[in-house]
Design an enzyme around this catalytic site. Structure first.
Site: not given
Ligand SMILES: *[C@@H]1O[C@H](CO)[C@@H](O)[C@H](O)[C@H]1NC(C)=O
Ligand SMILES: *[C@@H]1O[C@H](CO)[C@@H](O)[C@H](O)[C@H]1NC(C)=O
Ligand SMILES: *[C@@H]1O[C@H](CO)[C@@H](O)[C@H](O)[C@H]1NC(C)=O
Ligand SMILES: *[C@@H]1O[C@H](CO)[C@@H](O)[C@H](O)[C@H]1NC(C)=O
Ligand SMILES: *[C@@H]1O[C@H](CO)[C@@H](O)[C@H](O)[C@H]1NC(C)=O
Length: 446
Positions: A218, A293
Site C-alpha cells: 500500500d 520498473h
C-alpha cells in the site's frame, strides 16, 4: 551572555540544513547528547526486562515521566515485549533512544507507540538496529488489519525520527499527524503484501522525509490533507503500493510538496493522486527524478478514482504541478499507459507541466498517454487558459522514447513477503536511490 561552550553546543545541535522546499528548519532544537548530559532514563532501571516476554509499557511510561522535561529515555539493546500501548504526551526537550527490539504481544487496536503534544523531540537508534516488530501476519492470516499501528507522532514540533526499523505492522506503520518542523530519515519499513498496511502517511507542516525504504502493498510515502511544505526524497519503494497523495475529500488544503529521487520497484504505481469529488486545492507540487520498473501505473493523477465513493463537491482544484525527469519502464503500456492526468470536470486542473519524461513498456510495443480536463504543457495536456472541461484524449506511441533506460537496484525484492509468515527485521540499505548516498550517514555506519 554566551559562553564558548554553550556556543559550541548550539553549533553541534544545529538542525539539518534547510532545503528550498521547506519553510524553515526541521528537527529537534537540542541534540540528544545535550539531553543525555542532563538526564538519562534507562527503562531497565524502571522495571523493564529484556526477556522477550514481560510487557515494557509501565516501565516506558515511568521512564518517560522521569525524563519528559529534559533527558533521554533509553531502551537498550535487547529483546522486549509490549502488550499494552503507550501515549507519551506533553514532553519537551526529550529523546527516545530505541536500540533494542520491541515485539508486539498485545492485540488492541490504536497505536503501539504514540508521541503527542511534544516539542524538541528525537526518536532514534544510536546503532541503527532499533526496531519494532509488529508480527502483523498473525492478524493478516485471519484476514484482519484491525490490529494496532506501530508508531504515530501527533502535534509534535521540532522533532526527528531516524535510524529505526518498523516491521510487519498489523495496520499502518507510521503516521505523522499535524506536526511541524519534523525530519524523518534513514528508516526501513517492511510490511505484508496487502492493502491497508501503509508505510509513511504525513499530513503536517514543514516536514522533510528522506532516505526511507518501504516494502508493503500500500502507500509507500503518502501526503494527506492538510499539508504544506513537505519534501520527500531518496525513497526506495521496494515492492510496495507506491508513493502518492490522497485520498482527498472536502476542504483539501495541500501545497508546496516536492518528491525527488523516488525509486519504485514492482509496485502499484510510481505516483498516484487520488480523489473523487470533494473540494479545496492542491498546488505547487514538484515530482522530479523518478525511476520505475515493474509497476502497474506510473504517473496517475486521478480525480475520478473509482476505489473511493464520490464525495460532494466540484472536485479538488489542482494547479502548478511540475513533473520532470522520469525514466524507466511500466509493466504494460497498452493497458495502463505511463501518463494519466484525469482532472475534475467542474475543476479542470491547470499549469500541469510534464517534461523530460521517458518511460517505456515492458510488455508489447506500444503505450498511451491520457489527459482529461487538464491544462498545461507536455504530452496530451491542453494549452490555453479557458480551462473548459474536455473528455479523455489519448496519444498512442509505438516507439520507445529516447533515454528511457534507467538503472535498477541490486537489492530489488524478487518475491513478496506474502501475509502468512513472519517477516524478519531487515538491515538498513546502504542507498535508497541509484547512485545517491543517504543525506545523513546511517547510524552505526563508519
Ligand atoms: C520550534 O523551533 C523554532 C526554531 O527553529 C522556534 O522558533 C519555535 O518556537 C519552536 N517551537 C516551539 C513550540 O517551541
Ligand atoms: C505556490 O507558490 C507560489 C510561488 O512560490 C506562492 O506565491 C503561492 O502562495 C503558493 N501557493 C500556496 C497555496 O501556498
Ligand atoms: C534526472 O534523474 C537522474 C536520476 O534518475 C539524475 O541522475 C539526473 O541528474 C537527473 N537530471 C536532472 C536534470 O536533474
Ligand atoms: C509551466 O509552464 C509554463 C509555460 O512554460 C510556465 O510559465 C510555468 O511557470 C510552468 N509551471 C510549472 C509549475 O512548472
Ligand atoms: C528489498 O527487499 C529485499 C528482500 O527482502 C531485500 O533483500 C533488499 O535488501 C531490499 N532492498 C533494500 C534496499 O533494502
Amino acid at each position: 551572555m554566551f559562553s564558548f561552550s554553550s556556543l559550541l553546543t548550539l553549533v553541534i545541535a544545529l538542525p539539518a540544513l534547510v532545503a528550498g522546499e521547506l519553510s524553515g528548519k526541521v528537527g529537534p532544537t537540542t541534540s540528544h547528547a545535550t539531553k543525555a548530559a542532563k538526564k538519562t532514563c534507562d527503562i531497565t532501571k524502571y522495571g523493564a526486562v529484556a526477556d522477550g516476554k514481560t510487557d515494557i509499557s509501565a516501565a516506558l511510561n515511568s521512564a518517560f515521566t522521569a525524563c519528559k522535561t529534559g533527558g533521554v529515555v533509553v531502551i537498550p539493546t535487547g529483546n522486549y515485549a509490549m502488550s499494552k500501548w503507550v501515549k507519551l504526551a506533553g514532553g519537551n526537550n526529550w529523546a527516545l533512544q530505541l536500540d533494542g527490539l520491541i515485539t508486539r504481544t498485545g492485540t488492541d487496536g490504536g497505536n503501539m507507540i504514540m508521541i503527542e503534544h511534544s516539542n524538541d523531540f528525537e526518536l532514534f537508534s544510536s546503532t541503527g538496529k532499533g526496531a519494532i516488530q509488529g508480527n502483523g501476519y498473525q492478524f493478516h492470516i485471519q484476514g484482519s488489519i484491525s490490529g494496532p499501528r506501530l508508531l504515530r507522532v501527533w502535534d509534535v514540533t521540532n522533532f526527528s525520527v531516524h535510524d529505526i526499523t518498523l516491521v510487519d505492522s498489523p495496520s499502518f506503520h507510521f503516521s505523522v499527524d499535524t506536526c511541524t518542523n519534523g525530519e524523518v530519515y534513514n528508516m526501513a519499513i517492511r510490511g505484508g503484501n496487502q492493502g491497508g498496511l501503509d508505510g509513511i502517511d504525513v499530513w503536517s507542516n514543514n516536514i522533510w522525509i528522506h532516505d526511507v525504504m518501504v516494502t508493503n502493498k500500500d502507500e509507500c510515502v503518502t501526503v494527506k490533507s492538510p499539508a504544506k511544505n513537505i519534501l520527500v526524497e531518496n525513497v526506495y519503494c521496494n515492492w510496495s503500493g507506491g508513493c502518492g497523495m490522497g485520498s482527498f475529500g472536502t476542504g483539501t488544503a495541500v501545497s508546496d510538496i516536492t518528491y525527488r529521487n523516488i525509486y519504485t520497484w514492482s509496485s502499484n504505481q510510481m505516483f498516484m493522486l487520488k480523489s473523487n469529488g470533494g473540494d479545496g486545492s492542491i498546488s505547487n507540487v514538484t515530482l522530479e527524478n523518478f525511476i520505475g520498473h515493474g509497476n502497474a501505473y506510473s504517473l496517475t493523477l486521478d480525480q475520478a478514482w473509482t476505489s473511493m465513493k464520490t464525495i460532494a463537491g466540484n472536485g479538488v482544484q489542482l494547479s502548478n504541478f511540475h513533473i520532470s525527469n522520469w525514466t524507466g519502464t511500466e509493466v504494460k503500456g497498452t493497458a495502463r499507459g505511463p501518463i494519466k492526468v484525469a482532472c475534475a470536470a467542474k475543476a479542470p486542473c491547470h499549469d500541469v507541466n510534464i517534461s523530460d519524461f521517458a518511460m517505456w513498456t515492458e510488455q508489447g510495443g506500444s503505450q498511451f498517454y491520457s489527459c482529461e480536463n487538464a491544462y498545461g504543457s507536455g504530452f496530451c495536456l491542453k494549452s490555453g487558459t479557458n480551462y473548459a472541461a474536455y473528455p479523455a484524449t489519448t496519444q498512442w506511441v509505438s516507439k520507445a522514447p529516447a533515454g528511457y533506460a534507467a538503472p535498477t537496484m541490486a537489492a530489488d525484492l524478487k518475491t513478496a513477503f506474502g501475509t502468512t509468515l513472519s517477516i524478519a527485521v531487515p538491515t538498513m540499505p546502504a542507498s535508497f536511490f541509484p547512485g545517491v548516498l543517504p543525506i545523513t550517514k546511517l547510524a552505526g555506519s563508519k
